[in-house]
Design an enzyme around this catalytic site. Sequence first.
Site, PDB file in Angstrom:
ATOM      1  N   ARG A 263     -54.782-103.010  13.078  1.00 44.46           N
ATOM      2  CA  ARG A 263     -56.141-103.547  13.204  1.00 44.46           C
ATOM      3  C   ARG A 263     -57.033-102.568  13.960  1.00 44.46           C
ATOM      4  NH1 ARG A 263     -56.134-108.687  11.387  1.00 44.46           N
ATOM      5  NH2 ARG A 263     -54.090-109.691  11.257  1.00 44.46           N
TER       6      ARG A 263
ATOM      7  N   GLU B  88     -59.586-143.380  -3.021  1.00 44.81           N
ATOM      8  CA  GLU B  88     -58.256-143.893  -2.721  1.00 44.81           C
ATOM      9  C   GLU B  88     -57.355-143.778  -3.954  1.00 44.81           C
ATOM     10  OE1 GLU B  88     -58.361-147.850  -1.218  1.00 44.81           O
ATOM     11  OE2 GLU B  88     -59.621-147.339   0.511  1.00 44.81           O
TER      12      GLU B  88
ATOM     13  N   LYS C 144     -49.456-102.888   8.870  1.00 42.65           N
ATOM     14  CA  LYS C 144     -50.887-103.163   9.038  1.00 42.65           C
ATOM     15  C   LYS C 144     -51.310-102.899  10.475  1.00 42.65           C
ATOM     16  CE  LYS C 144     -50.446-107.360   7.516  1.00 42.65           C
ATOM     17  NZ  LYS C 144     -50.730-108.741   7.059  1.00 42.65           N
TER      18      LYS C 144
ATOM     19  N   THR D 201     -54.629-108.988   1.097  1.00 42.89           N
ATOM     20  CA  THR D 201     -53.569-108.240   1.783  1.00 42.89           C
ATOM     21  C   THR D 201     -52.699-107.474   0.804  1.00 42.89           C
ATOM     22  OG1 THR D 201     -53.490-109.824   3.616  1.00 42.89           O
ATOM     23  CG2 THR D 201     -51.545-108.465   3.264  1.00 42.89           C
TER      24      THR D 201
ATOM     25  N   ASP E 163     -52.592-115.621  -1.941  1.00 44.72           N
ATOM     26  CA  ASP E 163     -53.707-116.571  -1.933  1.00 44.72           C
ATOM     27  C   ASP E 163     -54.962-115.892  -2.476  1.00 44.72           C
ATOM     28  OD1 ASP E 163     -55.454-118.625  -1.535  1.00 44.72           O
ATOM     29  OD2 ASP E 163     -55.012-118.903   0.586  1.00 44.72           O
TER      30      ASP E 163
ATOM     31  N   GLY F  85     -55.424-112.605  -2.359  1.00 44.27           N
ATOM     32  CA  GLY F  85     -55.025-111.302  -2.887  1.00 44.27           C
ATOM     33  C   GLY F  85     -55.451-110.113  -2.063  1.00 44.27           C
TER      34      GLY F  85
END
Length: 325
Positions: free
Chosen positions: A203, A47, A201, A237, A233, A235
Site C-alpha cells: 500500500r 415479506e 500487495k 485485485t 467480486d 475483479g
Amino acid sequence: MSGIKTTGEKKLMLFSGRAHPELAEEVAHQLGVDLVPTKAFDFANGEIYVRFQESARGADCFLMQSHTAPINKWIMEQLIMIDALKRASARSITVIIPSYGYARQDKKHRGREPISARLIADLLKTAGADRILTVDLHTDQIQGFFDGPVDHLSALPVLADYVGAKVDRSKLTVVSPDAGRVRVADRWCDRLDAPLAIVHKRRDKDVANQVTVHEVVGDVKGRICILVDDMIDTGGTICAAADALFANGAEDVIVTATHGILSGPAADRLKNSKVSEFVFTNTLPDPGDLELDKITVLSMAPTIARAVREVFEDGSVTSLFDEQA
C-alpha cells in the site's frame, strides 16, 4: 412386548430456494431424485412466504440455497425454509450453501466491527439447521462458528484438473494473488506438480486504503501463470495481479476462482483484461449481463451430490476430502 416397532426406511428429500435453482436441479439429477415442490413468493411489503407441498415428517432434509444477490433476501428465505422444515417434524436438516454469505467478514480488523460470518452461522443454528455443507469458505476458521458438523468441500480438483488438461504442464506456475491464499495455492502446486509464485500487495503510504504497488515473488517470466482465488467480486485485485504478472514477463495468465460474484465494474474489468481465460464454478448463478467468450463455468453438482449421498447413507464425507487432497 412393550413399545412399537417400525419398518420404515430412511427418506432423503431435496429442497431448493429461489436463489439458484439451476444448481439444485443438477444435484437432484445426480442423486436421481426430484426437488420437493415448494410454493414461495414475496408479499407486497417484501415479506417471504414458503410452504412445502409434500410432507417432510421423519425425513432427512437437504436444503440448497446459494447466497447470491440480493444476498440478504436469499439468506432470509433460507432461514424461513429451515424453520418450516423444523416445524414440519423433519428428522434432520442439512443446509447446503454452495457460496456462504458474509464469509469475508470472518474477523475484526478494527474496533466496533461485527464478525458477520459468525452471525450467519448462529442464525442457521437458531433456525434449526443440524448440519452445514458448503464449498470453499473464505477462511477455514468459519467452520468453527457453527455448533455442529460442517462439511467443507473444495472446488480445487474440478478447477485444477480442467486447467491441467489444457496447458503445457512444463511451463505452468501457480500464483497466489496475496499472502492469504498461499496455502490454497500450495495445494494446487502439489496437484499439478508446478512451482509457486506470489503477488505481494503493498500500500502506498500517501494514498489511503488503496493498493498501488504489486511485487511478484517468484519466477514467472515466460511461464503460463494460474492465478487461484476463492472468489472474484469486482475483479480489481485479480486483474491488477494479472497485470503485475504480465509486467514481469508472464507468457499467459489464466484466472480460476470458485465463486464468481462479478458485481459492479467486474464485467468491464474482465473484458479489458489481458487474461486469456477466467474459470469459475457454478456455486453462484451466471450474471445475466456478462457475456464473455473467455469465461468458463464448471459444475460442482457431482461433488455436492456425492457429499449429500455420503451424509444420507452415514458414509464418510472425509473420503471425499482425501480424494481432493
